[in-house]
Design a protein around this motif. Structure first.
Motif, mmCIF file in Angstrom:
data_model
loop_
_atom_site.group_PDB
_atom_site.id
_atom_site.type_symbol
_atom_site.label_atom_id
_atom_site.label_comp_id
_atom_site.label_asym_id
_atom_site.label_seq_id
_atom_site.Cartn_x
_atom_site.Cartn_y
_atom_site.Cartn_z
ATOM 1 N N UNK A 153 0.838 -1.200 0.000
ATOM 2 C CA UNK A 153 0.000 0.000 0.000
ATOM 3 C C UNK A 153 0.875 1.253 0.000
ATOM 4 N N UNK A 154 0.752 2.101 -1.029
ATOM 5 C CA UNK A 154 1.454 3.381 -1.054
ATOM 6 C C UNK A 154 0.568 4.488 -0.465
ATOM 7 N N UNK A 155 1.087 5.704 -0.333
ATOM 8 C CA UNK A 155 0.247 6.832 0.075
ATOM 9 C C UNK A 155 -0.921 7.015 -0.897
ATOM 10 N N UNK A 156 -1.979 7.706 -0.435
ATOM 11 C CA UNK A 156 -3.199 7.829 -1.225
ATOM 12 C C UNK A 156 -2.962 8.473 -2.591
ATOM 13 N N UNK A 157 -2.217 9.580 -2.637
ATOM 14 C CA UNK A 157 -1.986 10.251 -3.915
ATOM 15 C C UNK A 157 -1.197 9.367 -4.885
ATOM 16 N N UNK A 158 -0.294 8.553 -4.343
ATOM 17 C CA UNK A 158 0.463 7.634 -5.188
ATOM 18 C C UNK A 158 -0.442 6.534 -5.722
ATOM 19 N N UNK A 414 8.796 10.432 -2.622
ATOM 20 C CA UNK A 414 9.275 10.052 -1.286
ATOM 21 C C UNK A 414 8.945 11.065 -0.204
ATOM 22 N N UNK A 415 8.672 12.306 -0.619
ATOM 23 C CA UNK A 415 8.403 13.352 0.377
ATOM 24 C C UNK A 415 6.966 13.309 0.893
ATOM 25 N N UNK A 416 6.112 12.520 0.237
ATOM 26 C CA UNK A 416 4.722 12.438 0.693
ATOM 27 C C UNK A 416 4.621 11.711 2.025
ATOM 28 N N UNK A 417 3.561 12.029 2.738
ATOM 29 C CA UNK A 417 3.320 11.371 4.021
ATOM 30 C C UNK A 417 3.269 9.861 3.838
ATOM 31 N N UNK A 418 3.862 9.144 4.768
ATOM 32 C CA UNK A 418 3.968 7.700 4.628
ATOM 33 C C UNK A 418 2.595 7.026 4.677
ATOM 34 N N UNK A 419 2.504 5.896 4.001
ATOM 35 C CA UNK A 419 1.239 5.174 3.915
ATOM 36 C C UNK A 419 0.748 4.705 5.275
#
Length: 432
Positions: A153-158, A414-419
């Protein structure tokens, strides 16, 4: 006594897959979770429709576990799915997955409705579930294997970016596949055109100085010279099937009499149907299917073969016919049209008697057979190339999906909030 709610920490521990159990490495801001922690399952048996109750037309499409997206229809509003859309439909027996974002009614047999928990992007999970390699257990149930799977599972935007890029790439592949399929459809037309020209004397091989076969066949057997259902070369003759060709049924042979380890092929109406230890044919023979779906199909046996009673063995004089010419001629005659119209089509020897057979000079027959072989083999090579291309596109599809769920499409930030923060948000809903 009410059941004590679990804390967010307890839910996280149940949901997350320990690092040592993770199937492969994913980007640092992704997580691995267990299926049940992020996907809920429903299967409303009360409103599900049995297959016998499907209608050919109606207001509400029926979605079941079959290969087709829509398997039937209903007008009964009580059967309409009232839950939130979209949903993912999983065939418990068939392993098919369907993305459903429109009103529908659920088929009764083996249909599971899957939906990720709130805050996840549903279509990400649809594509993710499509790459899970489930064992094929025939008509047994498969959901337990899907439920035992673990999911990256990646972050939502990803998740959204992955779906967008996957669909863009798959659309391009689908366009290419459509062009390939259109090319594939032309092969049968081209094959038919080759045979049509061959048996009209239009392959450019005929030598008009060669004498007709009238004397060889016997003038009393000749229907006409230079004429048939269409114009043919002047030195060709036409005879009725039964005057120059004889047929006999093969032998009764059930699967019980066959031997999988034998080295003699058994020919029925649809070609090789099994193996045997001994032969009832000592030379190459032309075989015509006479019963069932493959009624009228034409095959050529090798030396040492067995012919079942689902087929006719064709006999002829080699002074009249070149074997390969006759083989292609019979294929071109479309003998299936002479079968009866019952649920179980059958060709009788009687119906074949008046069929017109074209007989060019023997040398011309050989030239026709050789040229047809060359042209058909070229066509087969092109067909094989097309088939290989289709198989390659399927592999590309799988490759794209595989890369997508390893974080290898170049879309991850990688800078996005973690999943794991997203997972905490989802699980927090359960402890309120």
């Amino acid at each position: 006594m009410s059941k004590k709610k679990k804390t967010i920490e307890e839910l996280l521990e149940e949901a997350l897959l320990p690092e040592e159990e993770q199937p492969y490495e994913v980007p640092e801001n992704w997580i691995w979770v267990k299926f049940d922690s992020v996907i809920k399952t429903s299967s409303n048996r009360a409103s599900a429709i049995k297959q016998k109750d499907y209608e050919e037309q109606g207001r509400i499409p029926v979605i079941d576990q079959g290969m087709q997206l829509i398997s039937g229809y209903t007008n009964n509003q009580e059967n309409e799915y009232t839950g939130e859309l979209p949903v993912i439909v999983f065939g418990d027996h068939t392993r098919f997955l369907k993305w459903i974002d429109f009103s529908f009614a659920q088929g009764a047999d083996g249909t599971k409705l899957l939906k990720p928990l709130k805050h996840f992007y549903p279509k990400y999970f649809y594509y993710l579930l499509k790459i899970i390699n489930l064992p094929n257990k025939g008509y047994s149930r498969h959901f337990k294997y899907l439920r035992a799977s673990v999911l990256p599972i990646p972050p939502l935007n990803e998740q959204k970016r992955i779906v967008e890029k996957v669909e863009r790439l798959l659309d391009k592949i689908e366009e290419a596949k459509q062009l390939i399929e259109e090319a594939k459809e032309t092969f049968e037309l081209r094959r038919a055109a080759i045979l049509d020209k061959a048996f009209r004397g239009e392959l450019g091989t005929n030598d008009e100085t060669e004498e007709s076969m009238t004397d060889v066949v016997g003038i009393n057997k000749v229907i006409s010279t230079g004429e048939a259902l269409f114009k043919i070369p002047d030195n060709w003759i036409v005879a009725s099937f039964n005057s120059v060709i004889s047929i006999s049924s093969g032998n009764a042979l059930t699967k019980k009499n066959m031997n999988e380890n034998g080295n003699i092929p058994v020919f029925g109406g649809n070609g090789v149907t099994g193996m045997h230890d001994e032969s009832n044919v000592d030379d190459e023979t032309i075989v015509v299917g006479r019963v069932g779906f493959y009624c009228g199909s034409v095959h050529k046996t090798p030396k040492s073969a067995w012919v079942t009673d689902n087929a006719f063995k064709v006999s002829f004089s080699e002074n009249i016919f070149d074997k390969m010419y006759l083989y292609w001629h019979l294929k071109n005659l479309n003998l299936n049209r002479f079968s009866n119209s019952s649920a179980q089509p059958v060709i009788s020897g009687k119906t074949l008697k008046p069929v017109q057979v074209l007989i060019p000079p023997l040398k011309e027959q050989r030239r026709i057979a050789n040229k047809v072989e060359v042209l058909i083999n070229k066509l087969k090579a092109q067909q094989q190339l097309i088939q290989t291309t289709i198989e390659n596109t399927e592999r590309v599809n799988q490759s794209i999906l595989s890369q997508a769920f390893r974080g290898e499409l170049g879309t991850n930030d990688p800078s996005e909030e973690k999943a794991i923060e997203l997972l905490k948000e989802v699980l927090q809903e359960q402890v309120k």
